[in-house]
Enzyme design. Sequence first.
Site, PDB file in Angstrom:
ATOM      1  N   TYR A   8       0.784  -1.264  -0.090  1.00 29.96           N
ATOM      2  CA  TYR A   8       0.081   0.043   0.079  1.00 29.96           C
ATOM      3  C   TYR A   8       0.909   1.312   0.035  1.00 29.96           C
ATOM      4  CZ  TYR A   8      -3.370   3.563   1.625  1.00 29.96           C
ATOM      5  OH  TYR A   8      -4.040   4.748   1.794  1.00 29.96           O
ATOM      6  N   ASP A  24       9.440   2.882  -1.228  1.00 29.71           N
ATOM      7  CA  ASP A  24       8.402   3.599  -0.285  1.00 29.71           C
ATOM      8  C   ASP A  24       8.756   3.267   1.230  1.00 29.71           C
ATOM      9  OD1 ASP A  24       4.818   3.570  -0.047  1.00 29.71           O
ATOM     10  OD2 ASP A  24       6.367   4.351   1.049  1.00 29.71           O
ATOM     11  N   LYS A  69       5.222   9.745   8.289  1.00 32.13           N
ATOM     12  CA  LYS A  69       5.124   9.083   9.705  1.00 32.13           C
ATOM     13  C   LYS A  69       6.300   9.618  10.474  1.00 32.13           C
ATOM     14  CE  LYS A  69       2.701   4.894   7.636  1.00 32.13           C
ATOM     15  NZ  LYS A  69       1.548   4.843   8.521  1.00 32.13           N
TER      16      LYS A  69
HETATM   17  P1  KE4 Z   1      -0.685   8.590   4.303  1.00 28.52           P
HETATM   18  O1  KE4 Z   1      -0.973   9.288   3.146  1.00 28.52           O
HETATM   19  O2  KE4 Z   1      -1.398   7.682   4.994  1.00 28.52           O
HETATM   20  O3  KE4 Z   1       0.313   9.370   5.444  1.00 28.52           O
HETATM   21  O4  KE4 Z   1       0.481   7.561   4.049  1.00 28.52           O
HETATM   22  C1  KE4 Z   1       0.301   6.455   2.753  1.00 28.52           C
HETATM   23  C2  KE4 Z   1       1.190   5.416   2.859  1.00 28.52           C
HETATM   24  C3  KE4 Z   1       2.240   5.189   2.015  1.00 28.52           C
HETATM   25  N1  KE4 Z   1       3.304   4.497   1.952  1.00 28.52           N
HETATM   26  C4  KE4 Z   1       3.278   3.186   2.933  1.00 28.52           C
HETATM   27  C5  KE4 Z   1       4.140   2.097   3.051  1.00 28.52           C
HETATM   28  C6  KE4 Z   1       2.232   3.442   4.011  1.00 28.52           C
HETATM   29  O5  KE4 Z   1       2.251   2.422   5.161  1.00 28.52           O
HETATM   30  C7  KE4 Z   1       1.295   4.348   4.083  1.00 28.52           C
HETATM   31  C8  KE4 Z   1       0.160   4.672   5.371  1.00 28.52           C
HETATM   32  N2  KE4 Z   1       0.320   3.610   6.094  1.00 28.52           N
HETATM   33  C9  KE4 Z   1      -1.158   3.272   6.697  1.00 28.52           C
HETATM   34  C10 KE4 Z   1      -1.087   1.974   7.662  1.00 28.52           C
HETATM   35  N3  KE4 Z   1      -1.070   0.840   7.043  1.00 28.52           N
HETATM   36  C11 KE4 Z   1      -1.805   4.435   7.147  1.00 28.52           C
HETATM   37  C12 KE4 Z   1      -2.896   4.221   8.172  1.00 28.52           C
HETATM   38  C13 KE4 Z   1      -4.274   4.685   7.583  1.00 28.52           C
HETATM   39  O6  KE4 Z   1      -4.352   4.547   6.289  1.00 28.52           O
HETATM   40  O7  KE4 Z   1      -5.263   5.185   8.331  1.00 28.52           O
END
Ligand code: KE4
Length: 428
Positions: free
Chosen positions: A144, A239, A267
């Site tokens: 993801y 990523d 993060k």
């Molecule tokens: P954000 O747009 O949520 O800040 O980041 C997206 C993203 C991109 N790349 C990786 C490897 C990620 O894990 C994420 C976001 N992670 C999720 C947790 N599985 C965020 C939690 C959520 O969607 O509320």
Amino acid sequence: MNHERSSFLFQQAKAAIPGGVNSPVRAFKSVGADPLFIKKASGSHIYDEDGNSFVDYVGSWGPMIAGHCHPDVIKSVQETMTSGASFGAPTVLENTLANMVIDAVPSIEMVRMVSSGTEATMSAIRLARGYTGRDKIIKFSGCYHGHADSLLVKAGSGAATFGVPDSPGVPAEVARLTLTAEYNSLDSVRKLVAENSGGIACIIVEPVAGNMGTVPPREGFLEGLREICTNEGILLIFDEVMSGFRVAYGGAQELYGITPDMTTLGKIIGGGLPVGAFGGRRDIMEKLSPSGGVYQAGTLSGNPLAMAAGIATLNIIKQPGFYEALAEKGQRVAEGIAKAARDAGYPIYSTRVGSMFCAFFSKGEVYDWPTASQCDTSAFSKYFLAMLDEGIYLAPSQFETAFISAAHSEDDIEKTIAAAAKCFKLIA
Ligand code: KE4
């Protein structure tokens, strides 16, 4: 354990906010319960609106590596706030955090700040397309990268070599440009590259997959991706929104010794405030507006508050011995949970990279999405809810990663293992 107030607030939220949450995974849908409304947090603990306390293994999905409410982070954000939250103009704090990231991450010679991981990956892909003049991208099932249209795509059925939308609202024409390979399978990548020779701008990969549960790269996988990309003129994007500054100060690329062409971050570099970033080789990054023609922008990109929280957090975690101590805690809790499962006669497949770990409810090895998706998710839900009753707050989905922080104590770890022993016996 009483959850009355959380449930009341959830009903109230659902009238105003779609699904009652501002991000879907928080809704506890996959574990069939109402989510807890969190009132505050401190160190390794979170406290809900009903006065319950929990040992926290979500850590805001990764950012809280130093623990919640670290005094250095609070002090830095409070002081910065008194000078102004955001100006929409350059500040010295952006120079500071940019150089900390450049000094830490092997692939990054220049970096652009944004406000989320989604913005980081979306922008990195646009930059890769602008730099190479190619339109197609390769991602991996089970990984993801945020919710940009190009990334909400799954493999087309059967022999289809193009992607299909993984969400309503993603145009088929956009999805066709995203090809999907299998994680840990270089053959699946080579097949797509051969079928689309000269047309692929980038391969984007979680160097440690954290969004299907924690799935480490197999020996040779990342090296193979590096070789394919170098030979084919494809940009390799790591990523590291989740693994960056998590598995090592220099991220997975430091841990495994593989240098991508670009890296996305998020993060931890925001210390709990909204920050994402993408960076890489200077010749690539200079194609970005205003030095180059690839457009990307953001009102709150690099805002002082978020920069201050990120700088304070990196100053905490770059101290000598930080990651060794964190990994040792991660090992103790992950192995303790695995032993509890074994002793209860309940088969799980346990994975860990540093302070990221996962208990897959699977009898067999999990190394990609097809094997991860075979997990017994209903058994996981029973375990999750039983652990919650024991005061242990895990991610409300089998397909997420657990994070331990520097604030987790010996007592926290012992309590977690004891709770797991009780809960596995319940579901066995
Ligand atoms: P954000 O747009 O949520 O800040 O980041 C997206 C993203 C991109 N790349 C990786 C490897 C990620 O894990 C994420 C976001 N992670 C999720 C947790 N599985 C965020 C939690 C959520 O969607 O509320």
